[in-house]
Write a protein that holds these residues in place. Sequence first.
Motif, PDB file in Angstrom:
ATOM      1  N   SER A  41       4.416   8.191  -4.747  1.00 38.89           N
ATOM      2  CA  SER A  41       3.133   8.756  -4.907  1.00 38.89           C
ATOM      3  C   SER A  41       1.930   7.847  -5.635  1.00 38.89           C
ATOM      4  CB  SER A  41       3.213  10.110  -5.879  1.00 38.89           C
ATOM      5  OG  SER A  41       3.257   9.706  -7.260  1.00 38.89           O
ATOM      6  N   PRO A  42       0.802   8.224  -5.445  1.00 39.86           N
ATOM      7  CA  PRO A  42      -0.366   7.433  -6.157  1.00 39.86           C
ATOM      8  C   PRO A  42      -0.150   7.206  -7.642  1.00 39.86           C
ATOM      9  CG  PRO A  42      -1.239   8.907  -4.622  1.00 39.86           C
ATOM     10  CD  PRO A  42       0.164   9.285  -4.731  1.00 39.86           C
ATOM     11  N   HIS A  43       0.421   8.353  -8.354  1.00 44.29           N
ATOM     12  CA  HIS A  43       0.479   8.289  -9.624  1.00 44.29           C
ATOM     13  C   HIS A  43       1.860   7.159 -10.030  1.00 44.29           C
ATOM     14  CE1 HIS A  43      -1.461  12.058 -11.074  1.00 44.29           C
ATOM     15  NE2 HIS A  43      -2.429  11.165 -10.394  1.00 44.29           N
ATOM     16  N   GLY A  44       2.893   7.443  -9.248  1.00 44.29           N
ATOM     17  CA  GLY A  44       4.100   6.480  -9.371  1.00 44.29           C
ATOM     18  C   GLY A  44       3.496   5.087  -9.270  1.00 44.29           C
ATOM     19  N   ALA A  45       2.617   4.607  -8.066  1.00 47.39           N
ATOM     20  CA  ALA A  45       2.184   3.429  -7.923  1.00 47.39           C
ATOM     21  C   ALA A  45       1.204   2.962  -9.041  1.00 47.39           C
ATOM     22  CB  ALA A  45       1.455   3.087  -6.617  1.00 47.39           C
ATOM     23  N   LEU A  46       0.426   3.797  -9.644  1.00 49.76           N
ATOM     24  CA  LEU A  46      -0.477   3.557 -10.908  1.00 49.76           C
ATOM     25  C   LEU A  46       0.427   3.020 -11.912  1.00 49.76           C
ATOM     26  CD1 LEU A  46      -3.227   3.387 -12.519  1.00 49.76           C
ATOM     27  CD2 LEU A  46      -2.865   6.002 -12.691  1.00 49.76           C
ATOM     28  N   ILE A  47       1.517   3.805 -12.430  1.00 47.97           N
ATOM     29  CA  ILE A  47       2.350   3.555 -13.490  1.00 47.97           C
ATOM     30  C   ILE A  47       2.986   2.255 -13.312  1.00 47.97           C
ATOM     31  CG2 ILE A  47       4.135   4.416 -14.856  1.00 47.97           C
ATOM     32  CD1 ILE A  47       2.846   7.080 -14.754  1.00 47.97           C
ATOM     33  N   ALA A  48       3.470   2.175 -12.121  1.00 46.48           N
ATOM     34  CA  ALA A  48       4.241   1.051 -11.673  1.00 46.48           C
ATOM     35  C   ALA A  48       3.434  -0.290 -11.981  1.00 46.48           C
ATOM     36  CB  ALA A  48       4.790   1.042 -10.339  1.00 46.48           C
ATOM     37  N   SER A  49       2.315  -0.262 -11.472  1.00 41.16           N
ATOM     38  CA  SER A  49       1.081  -1.410 -11.509  1.00 41.16           C
ATOM     39  C   SER A  49       1.285  -2.101 -12.800  1.00 41.16           C
ATOM     40  CB  SER A  49       0.102  -1.283 -10.730  1.00 41.16           C
ATOM     41  OG  SER A  49      -0.763  -0.341 -11.716  1.00 41.16           O
ATOM     42  N   TYR A 107      -4.914   3.656  -0.548  1.00 43.64           N
ATOM     43  CA  TYR A 107      -3.639   4.136  -0.702  1.00 43.64           C
ATOM     44  C   TYR A 107      -2.952   4.873   0.462  1.00 43.64           C
ATOM     45  CZ  TYR A 107       0.660   6.749  -2.289  1.00 43.64           C
ATOM     46  OH  TYR A 107       1.668   7.344  -2.363  1.00 43.64           O
ATOM     47  N   THR A 108      -1.842   4.265   0.726  1.00 42.50           N
ATOM     48  CA  THR A 108      -0.954   4.810   1.799  1.00 42.50           C
ATOM     49  C   THR A 108       0.420   4.781   1.305  1.00 42.50           C
ATOM     50  OG1 THR A 108      -0.151   3.006   2.871  1.00 42.50           O
ATOM     51  CG2 THR A 108      -2.339   3.674   3.781  1.00 42.50           C
ATOM     52  N   PRO A 109       1.455   5.777   1.893  1.00 38.15           N
ATOM     53  CA  PRO A 109       2.726   5.744   1.029  1.00 38.15           C
ATOM     54  C   PRO A 109       3.468   4.378   1.141  1.00 38.15           C
ATOM     55  CG  PRO A 109       2.488   7.531   2.475  1.00 38.15           C
ATOM     56  CD  PRO A 109       1.421   6.549   2.885  1.00 38.15           C
ATOM     57  N   GLU A 110       3.093   3.319   1.754  1.00 39.40           N
ATOM     58  CA  GLU A 110       3.658   2.206   1.971  1.00 39.40           C
ATOM     59  C   GLU A 110       2.771   1.233   1.275  1.00 39.40           C
ATOM     60  OE1 GLU A 110       2.985   3.892   5.032  1.00 39.40           O
ATOM     61  OE2 GLU A 110       5.111   4.592   4.694  1.00 39.40           O
ATOM     62  N   LEU A 111       1.425   1.419   0.947  1.00 41.39           N
ATOM     63  CA  LEU A 111       0.656   0.348   0.294  1.00 41.39           C
ATOM     64  C   LEU A 111      -0.426   1.015  -0.697  1.00 41.39           C
ATOM     65  CD1 LEU A 111      -0.500  -2.532   0.117  1.00 41.39           C
ATOM     66  CD2 LEU A 111      -1.925  -1.869   1.967  1.00 41.39           C
ATOM     67  N   ALA A 112      -0.324   0.359  -2.040  1.00 44.54           N
ATOM     68  CA  ALA A 112      -1.334   0.843  -2.926  1.00 44.54           C
ATOM     69  C   ALA A 112      -2.002  -0.188  -3.487  1.00 44.54           C
ATOM     70  CB  ALA A 112      -0.734   1.664  -4.132  1.00 44.54           C
ATOM     71  N   VAL A 113      -3.394  -0.205  -3.246  1.00 42.02           N
ATOM     72  CA  VAL A 113      -4.186  -1.280  -4.022  1.00 42.02           C
ATOM     73  C   VAL A 113      -5.291  -0.740  -5.099  1.00 42.02           C
ATOM     74  CG1 VAL A 113      -6.046  -2.998  -3.401  1.00 42.02           C
ATOM     75  CG2 VAL A 113      -4.288  -2.393  -1.590  1.00 42.02           C
ATOM     76  N   LEU A 114      -4.755  -1.194  -6.113  1.00 42.16           N
ATOM     77  CA  LEU A 114      -5.655  -0.659  -7.375  1.00 42.16           C
ATOM     78  C   LEU A 114      -6.564  -1.658  -7.939  1.00 42.16           C
ATOM     79  CD1 LEU A 114      -2.520   0.515  -7.526  1.00 42.16           C
ATOM     80  CD2 LEU A 114      -3.634   2.379  -8.698  1.00 42.16           C
ATOM     81  N   MET A 154       0.303  -3.061  -4.705  1.00 48.03           N
ATOM     82  CA  MET A 154       1.981  -2.674  -4.745  1.00 48.03           C
ATOM     83  C   MET A 154       2.363  -2.159  -3.320  1.00 48.03           C
ATOM     84  SD  MET A 154       2.188  -2.833  -8.148  1.00 48.03           S
ATOM     85  CE  MET A 154       3.788  -2.248  -8.436  1.00 48.03           C
ATOM     86  N   ARG A 155       3.555  -2.506  -3.170  1.00 50.61           N
ATOM     87  CA  ARG A 155       4.132  -2.126  -1.968  1.00 50.61           C
ATOM     88  C   ARG A 155       5.346  -1.316  -1.970  1.00 50.61           C
ATOM     89  NH1 ARG A 155       1.731  -4.582   2.536  1.00 50.61           N
ATOM     90  NH2 ARG A 155       0.325  -6.163   2.136  1.00 50.61           N
TER      91      ARG A 155
END
Length: 247
Positions: free
Chosen positions: A121-129, A187-194, A212-213
């Motif tokens: 999810s977007p929040h998952g990508a955010l915290i992971a980053s 943001y897509t389910p495969e790629l998040a750029v923050l 993040m990928r």
Amino acid sequence: MSAPRARGERTGGRIGFVVAAMFLAVVLLLGAAVALFGGDDLSAPPTAAPARGAGAASAEPPGSSPSGRGQPCRRPPAQAALATPPDDVHWAVFKSVALPYSAGAGPGVVDGEVARCFAHSPHGALIASWQITVRCLLADSWQRVTASQVLAGPGRSAYTSARAQISGNASQPGVFAQLAGYQYVHYTPELAVLQLVTRSAQGALNVSTVTMRWVDGDWRLTLQEDGSLSPTTQIGSLESFIAWGGV
């Protein structure tokens, strides 16, 4: 008595200068926020002040998240929520830097110094980053973090080579920049750029872009070919960003 102290101060200054120069050379992690050494105690962590709406960041407790070495992550996709940060976050200090933890977004597993199993999810990508970025730089077992959570390629190789040259006091700085805000660029389910904004001890705000990928069931950090996140830009305020941090 003054001469020995002066020599110590000069030695500490040289260490700080060399480490800072290396960080700048490869635009290393933490939004390229340079570790600032000062005083006689190079490893004293800063005092954590409470963040509005977040509570004070606490020291990361051992075993605060479930361990599960080698087990696959099972975190189902979640609806996109780009406009607001996750509302179930608590912050804990890792090597003097506040990191976010969320029951809904992850990390679901903390195995030693590796934090993994983030929500798809977007929040998952955010915290992971932020979790992965900080741990790649500051973890004692940074090689393991990097090998498992940074995508293989020229960027990872360049970063590993540069990070291997930094030892000793570089992993226990007196002050590191802290996360201050963010915004999603894509943001897509495969790629998040923050874009992550960090605030230095002097109050300067710097922004870097983190990619993040979603690979093999978890978010992975992607570095540029020179081992960096992206060029870093200093900004005057958090206007247009979402203010978010634990310190």
